[in-house]
Design a protein around this motif. Structure first.
Motif, PDB file in Angstrom:
ATOM      1  N   SER A 150       0.839  -1.196   0.000  1.00 34.83           N
ATOM      2  CA  SER A 150       0.000   0.000   0.000  1.00 34.83           C
ATOM      3  C   SER A 150       0.873   1.245   0.000  1.00 34.83           C
ATOM      4  N   VAL A 151       0.328   2.294  -0.580  1.00 34.28           N
ATOM      5  CA  VAL A 151       0.968   3.609  -0.573  1.00 34.28           C
ATOM      6  C   VAL A 151      -0.142   4.623  -0.335  1.00 34.28           C
ATOM      7  N   VAL A 152       0.091   5.589   0.550  1.00 32.93           N
ATOM      8  CA  VAL A 152      -0.870   6.666   0.795  1.00 32.93           C
ATOM      9  C   VAL A 152      -0.218   7.976   0.364  1.00 32.93           C
ATOM     10  N   VAL A 153      -0.863   8.689  -0.546  1.00 32.58           N
ATOM     11  CA  VAL A 153      -0.277   9.906  -1.102  1.00 32.58           C
ATOM     12  C   VAL A 153      -1.312  11.026  -1.173  1.00 32.58           C
ATOM     13  N   ASN A 154      -0.817  12.248  -1.107  1.00 39.01           N
ATOM     14  CA  ASN A 154      -1.674  13.416  -1.313  1.00 39.01           C
ATOM     15  C   ASN A 154      -1.541  13.907  -2.755  1.00 39.01           C
ATOM     16  N   CYS A 155      -0.273  14.011  -3.228  1.00 36.34           N
ATOM     17  CA  CYS A 155       0.017  14.383  -4.626  1.00 36.34           C
ATOM     18  C   CYS A 155      -0.529  15.756  -4.972  1.00 36.34           C
ATOM     19  N   ASN A 156       0.078  16.755  -4.374  1.00 34.68           N
ATOM     20  CA  ASN A 156      -0.381  18.134  -4.553  1.00 34.68           C
ATOM     21  C   ASN A 156       0.689  19.001  -5.222  1.00 34.68           C
ATOM     22  N   PRO A 157       1.082  18.704  -6.507  1.00 32.60           N
ATOM     23  CA  PRO A 157       0.510  17.737  -7.450  1.00 32.60           C
ATOM     24  C   PRO A 157       1.353  16.444  -7.525  1.00 32.60           C
ATOM     25  N   PHE A 158       0.985  15.553  -8.451  1.00 33.90           N
ATOM     26  CA  PHE A 158       1.685  14.291  -8.693  1.00 33.90           C
ATOM     27  C   PHE A 158       3.035  14.571  -9.346  1.00 33.90           C
ATOM     28  N   THR A 159       4.114  14.043  -8.724  1.00 37.02           N
ATOM     29  CA  THR A 159       5.469  14.326  -9.197  1.00 37.02           C
ATOM     30  C   THR A 159       6.182  13.038  -9.623  1.00 37.02           C
ATOM     31  N   LEU A 160       7.388  13.197 -10.164  1.00 36.73           N
ATOM     32  CA  LEU A 160       8.208  12.025 -10.486  1.00 36.73           C
ATOM     33  C   LEU A 160       8.642  11.285  -9.222  1.00 36.73           C
ATOM     34  N   GLY A 161       8.650  11.981  -8.080  1.00 42.07           N
ATOM     35  CA  GLY A 161       8.949  11.322  -6.813  1.00 42.07           C
ATOM     36  C   GLY A 161       7.858  10.321  -6.441  1.00 42.07           C
ATOM     37  N   THR A 300      12.466  15.851  -5.394  1.00 39.63           N
ATOM     38  CA  THR A 300      11.223  15.780  -6.174  1.00 39.63           C
ATOM     39  C   THR A 300      10.006  15.657  -5.250  1.00 39.63           C
ATOM     40  N   SER A 301       9.736  16.720  -4.534  1.00 43.81           N
ATOM     41  CA  SER A 301       8.562  16.755  -3.665  1.00 43.81           C
ATOM     42  C   SER A 301       7.529  17.711  -4.249  1.00 43.81           C
ATOM     43  N   ALA A 302       6.269  17.506  -3.847  1.00 43.05           N
ATOM     44  CA  ALA A 302       5.199  18.382  -4.318  1.00 43.05           C
ATOM     45  C   ALA A 302       5.410  19.808  -3.814  1.00 43.05           C
ATOM     46  N   SER A 303       5.940  19.951  -2.595  1.00 43.72           N
ATOM     47  CA  SER A 303       6.182  21.297  -2.062  1.00 43.72           C
ATOM     48  C   SER A 303       7.241  22.027  -2.882  1.00 43.72           C
ATOM     49  N   LYS A 310       5.393  28.918  -8.044  1.00 49.14           N
ATOM     50  CA  LYS A 310       5.224  30.269  -7.504  1.00 49.14           C
ATOM     51  C   LYS A 310       6.302  31.206  -8.029  1.00 49.14           C
ATOM     52  N   GLU A 311       7.486  30.667  -8.271  1.00 49.95           N
ATOM     53  CA  GLU A 311       8.604  31.479  -8.775  1.00 49.95           C
ATOM     54  C   GLU A 311       8.635  31.534 -10.300  1.00 49.95           C
ATOM     55  N   ASN A 312       7.600  30.951 -10.933  1.00 50.51           N
ATOM     56  CA  ASN A 312       7.496  30.921 -12.402  1.00 50.51           C
ATOM     57  C   ASN A 312       8.677  30.215 -13.067  1.00 50.51           C
ATOM     58  N   LYS A 313       9.231  29.216 -12.414  1.00 49.15           N
ATOM     59  CA  LYS A 313      10.350  28.459 -12.964  1.00 49.15           C
ATOM     60  C   LYS A 313       9.835  27.159 -13.584  1.00 49.15           C
ATOM     61  N   PHE A 314       9.114  27.298 -14.683  1.00 47.47           N
ATOM     62  CA  PHE A 314       8.419  26.138 -15.251  1.00 47.47           C
ATOM     63  C   PHE A 314       9.354  25.165 -15.961  1.00 47.47           C
ATOM     64  N   LEU A 315      10.512  25.632 -16.366  1.00 50.39           N
ATOM     65  CA  LEU A 315      11.494  24.701 -16.934  1.00 50.39           C
ATOM     66  C   LEU A 315      11.985  23.742 -15.845  1.00 50.39           C
ATOM     67  N   GLU A 316      12.137  24.270 -14.629  1.00 52.60           N
ATOM     68  CA  GLU A 316      12.530  23.423 -13.500  1.00 52.60           C
ATOM     69  C   GLU A 316      11.380  22.501 -13.096  1.00 52.60           C
ATOM     70  N   VAL A 317      10.161  23.033 -13.127  1.00 52.36           N
ATOM     71  CA  VAL A 317       8.980  22.219 -12.805  1.00 52.36           C
ATOM     72  C   VAL A 317       8.891  21.017 -13.734  1.00 52.36           C
ATOM     73  N   ARG A 318       9.145  21.266 -15.018  1.00 56.31           N
ATOM     74  CA  ARG A 318       8.999  20.196 -16.017  1.00 56.31           C
ATOM     75  C   ARG A 318       9.921  19.008 -15.732  1.00 56.31           C
ATOM     76  N   LYS A 319      11.069  19.292 -15.105  1.00 54.77           N
ATOM     77  CA  LYS A 319      12.029  18.222 -14.804  1.00 54.77           C
ATOM     78  C   LYS A 319      11.547  17.335 -13.648  1.00 54.77           C
ATOM     79  N   LEU A 320      10.622  17.842 -12.845  1.00 57.92           N
ATOM     80  CA  LEU A 320      10.234  17.147 -11.611  1.00 57.92           C
ATOM     81  C   LEU A 320       8.879  16.453 -11.685  1.00 57.92           C
ATOM     82  N   VAL A 321       8.160  16.627 -12.787  1.00 61.00           N
ATOM     83  CA  VAL A 321       6.821  16.039 -12.874  1.00 61.00           C
ATOM     84  C   VAL A 321       6.678  15.228 -14.163  1.00 61.00           C
ATOM     85  N   PRO A 322       5.794  14.226 -14.185  1.00 61.59           N
ATOM     86  CA  PRO A 322       5.535  13.481 -15.418  1.00 61.59           C
ATOM     87  C   PRO A 322       4.899  14.394 -16.469  1.00 61.59           C
TER      88      PRO A 322
END
Length: 341
Positions: A150-161, A300-303, A310-322
């Motif tokens: 079992s795994v319990v997750v919040n995923c706010n949002p879902f990440t590669l982690g 690779t955390s949701a936080s 929030k910092e508008n660093k979407f190139l960095e975001v793209r590396k951390l999420v599917p």
């Protein structure tokens, strides 16, 4: 009110001057007022506050009666008022966490025990079949195997982690039951979080998704309002949640492993992980703690993802999420959520 000529005050504004009296009464009873309550009732005998109770959605909380007015049925009056108001608002399935000594008061008002942390807290609901119905639905998804994880997750949002953790569990298990927290207390709404997990794990054929509803990491299982010390509150949160997991979820699905991500950032989650490692082996459930992966120097955390958004660093975001998560973030619906971060 006719009884003892008491006056009833209703408060739906958490800036009301009457809150001073309420907080003072709660403190005398070893409780504290929670700022997120939506509705509060207080009873006065002349100018003296003698009882109060509050609710946050379907959760009844912050209930107290002055010592000099106990054993007079006043707590019944407060609780009945809270129940009536929640019924009026359309909340028919109600929960209350309270001290074990108060069990009989709530039992007489139609509440049933879900779980107890001895000498600390009990969790009750007003549906005698509430958790039974949830468990019976879970049992329909039970699949036999040697390793049921079992795994319990919040995923706010879902990440590669999250993806990494669940993929590892999938490789090492016959079946993996993934519970997505249903509580809408996150930036990303529960239906969106569930959708992102489902899309991100569509390639894993031995993974079954579940909504946690009211019984796993929910507002109902976290009774912090009467804990004097924050660490004590967190520990009690964890114990109650894990006891419910052990008592109901584990036998319903035959779970014998629970995978968790190692926690170095959030002290609350670390306490939760440590409590799981202490408690779950007693129920023959092995806890597998997996180190978090890092990509480009970022954990690779949701936080972390929310911070980068929030910092508008979407190139960095793209590396951390599917891709599925990133595509959602770039959609019109995703952009409306991003504006709130």
């Amino acid at each position: 009110m006719g009884y003892l000529n008491l006056d009833e005050i209703i408060i739906e504004d958490n800036h009301s001057s009457k809150l001073y009296d309420i907080k003072k009464l709660l403190l005398k009873q070893g409780l504290k007022f929670e700022e997120n309550v939506e509705y509060t009732v207080a009873l006065y005998d002349d100018d003296k506050i003698i009882a109060t109770g509050s609710s946050e959605g379907k959760i009844l909380k912050c209930i107290a009666v002055d010592d000099n007015y106990k054993q007079m049925g006043i707590s019944n009056t407060i609780i009945s008022d809270l129940i009536s108001e929640q019924y009026r608002r359309g909340n028919n399935h109600l929960f209350v966490y309270t001290k074990p000594k108060n069990y009989k008061v709530f039992q007489k008002l139609g509440f049933y025990m879900i779980a107890e942390v001895p000498n600390r807290v009990i969790l009750l609901e007003n549906d005698p079949c509430g958790i039974k119905k949830y468990i019976n639905n879970l049992k329909k998804e039970k699949i036999s195997g040697d390793v049921i994880s079992s795994v319990v997750v919040n995923c706010n949002p879902f990440t590669l982690g999250h993806k990494y953790l669940i993929e590892k569990a999938s490789r090492e298990s016959d079946v993996v039951h993934v519970f997505i927290v249903s509580e809408d207390k996150s930036v990303f709404p529960s239906d969106i979080r569930y959708k992102l997990v489902k899309e991100g794990l569509s390639h894993l054929k031995n993974v079954i998704l579940h909504k946690s509803q009211n019984y796993i990491i929910s507002n109902a299982t976290f009774p912090s309002y009467f804990m004097k010390k924050q660490n004590e509150a967190v520990k009690t949160h964890c114990l109650l949640d894990i006891l419910i997991f052990m008592k109901y979820i584990v036998p319903a699905l035959g779970i014998n492993k629970r995978y968790v991500g190692e926690e170095s950032l959030c002290p609350v989650t670390k306490i939760y992980n440590d409590t799981m490692k202490e408690m779950l082996p007693k129920g023959n459930v092995e806890v597998i703690e997996i180190p978090r992966i890092q990509i480009g120097g970022n954990i690779t955390s949701a936080s972390t993802v929310r911070k980068l958004i929030k910092e508008n660093k979407f190139l960095e975001v793209r590396k951390l999420v599917p891709d599925t998560t990133y595509n959602f973030l770039m959609s019109r619906e995703g952009m409306s959520i991003i504006k709130k971060i």
